[in-house]
Design an enzyme around this catalytic site. Sequence first.
Site, PDB file in Angstrom:
ATOM      1  N   SER A 277       0.846  -1.182   0.000  1.00 45.99           N
ATOM      2  CA  SER A 277       0.000   0.000   0.000  1.00 45.99           C
ATOM      3  C   SER A 277       0.894   1.249   0.000  1.00 45.99           C
ATOM      4  CB  SER A 277      -0.972  -0.032   1.176  1.00 45.99           C
ATOM      5  OG  SER A 277      -2.015   0.886   0.996  1.00 45.99           O
ATOM      6  N   ASP A 362      -8.583  -5.069  -6.193  1.00 44.80           N
ATOM      7  CA  ASP A 362      -8.247  -4.068  -5.183  1.00 44.80           C
ATOM      8  C   ASP A 362      -9.122  -2.827  -5.381  1.00 44.80           C
ATOM      9  OD1 ASP A 362      -7.075  -2.188  -3.487  1.00 44.80           O
ATOM     10  OD2 ASP A 362      -5.046  -2.905  -3.885  1.00 44.80           O
ATOM     11  N   HIS A 394      -6.942  -5.734  -1.815  1.00 50.73           N
ATOM     12  CA  HIS A 394      -5.868  -4.889  -1.285  1.00 50.73           C
ATOM     13  C   HIS A 394      -5.016  -5.714  -0.336  1.00 50.73           C
ATOM     14  CE1 HIS A 394      -4.012  -1.013  -0.830  1.00 50.73           C
ATOM     15  NE2 HIS A 394      -4.119  -1.061   0.499  1.00 50.73           N
TER      16      HIS A 394
END
Length: 449
Positions: A277, A362, A394
């Site tokens: 991320s 995601d 994600h």
Amino acid sequence: DVFHYPYGEEGGLINFCPDDGKTGYITSSLGRETTALLKVDMITGETLEEIYSNEKANVGGITLQRDTKELRAITYNYARTERVFYDDELKKDYDFLKSTAPDSETEIGVASRSLDEMKWVVSYSSSNGPTSYVIYDKLQQTVAPLFVSNPKLLPYKFAPMEIVDIPARDGLPLVGYLTRAVEKGGPPTPLILLVHGGPWARDYWGFNPRAQWFANRGYATLQVNFRGSTGYGKTFLHKGDKQWGVGDMQHDLTDSVEYAIREGIADKDKICIYGGSYGGYACLAGLTFTPDLYKCGVDIVGPSNIKTLLDSIPDYWAPLRNGMLLKIGDVDSDEEFNKKISPLFHVDKIKAPLLIGQGANDPRVKQAEADQIAFSMSEKGIPVEYVLYPDEGHGFARPENRIDFNGRVETFLAKHLGGRAEEFDEVEGATAQFPLLEKEGNKVEEVAS
């Protein structure tokens, strides 16, 4: 509003005080650096008492008596969890539990208590083994084993996590966590800079499976709470505003690596930057903006273009978008700023090999963020491996896919850093796809036809 926290401030209502709701406990950073626990008038909002504050860290957990709401304890976490007691009886309980813990480094946690508080479920956590749970009998002053979170780990030896104080180039102190691959005082080893996501989050002391995996394979692991991380007060948090990529947030990561080299922890020629991320973004930024520092990088669901990231965020993030622009910078109206901080526009600078992992579903960092930088690197002849999982989001949730990607990471790290690796075998049930290879295959078919 009785309580209002403008942008840049933190706080909230904890509970009512034991006076029929006339006063309450709140946390607030208004007029101070870190969040403090306050007693306030619930009608006027007037602060009646500052109960506790810490100059280095925000107030964390608040323990109240279940029925009367009397204050019993407060926690804060600068490098590790610390407690301030307001109930002498509770302090005696914790002192007893510490005396029965496996060692002095163990952190005590309370999972639950019986209604009469005579029996507790207590956790003993360490950085070099699984968490164990016990039953504390307050009346008998005894502790009895309950279970271990992951008993299969008990036969193995793990590396302890050390707290390190890292000075940034401007003198700002940073809290770091180091897991060594060798005993302290040993030779420098390859290092993995493991960057946390968020970025408005933080790393903590404790057992970190990824750091232990790396240590076992011969790599020291360094985690750092760079500016912009939470828990250290509003100035520390907002020192990260508009500092992505080419600013001080990334400089803190660079300074942390240089600290590890300077202290003899890391081999300067074998450094990997690894993250998911925001950590994935930091990996891309590290390879583009400090290309000579890293030997390789691993990016998991990291954005490569901040403008396209924010343009594609899910609907449930829409209320947060303006706040993100204040923290990141106005990439909506300032095209040059976006290009300045987005690794996609600096691909030519990348020298080190990159491994990308992405989930096709995601909702936060869309597949396009991985596609665009992977294809750009490939077209320019820069070494890149790109693994796409069509049934992930994600991060990777399915065990088969996690094992598959970890196996690919291990092979990648061994190739570029020289550590140990198990022989990679295809994982049954894993859904890995390889968009770069598929594109090359399509090109071959087009030529052949």
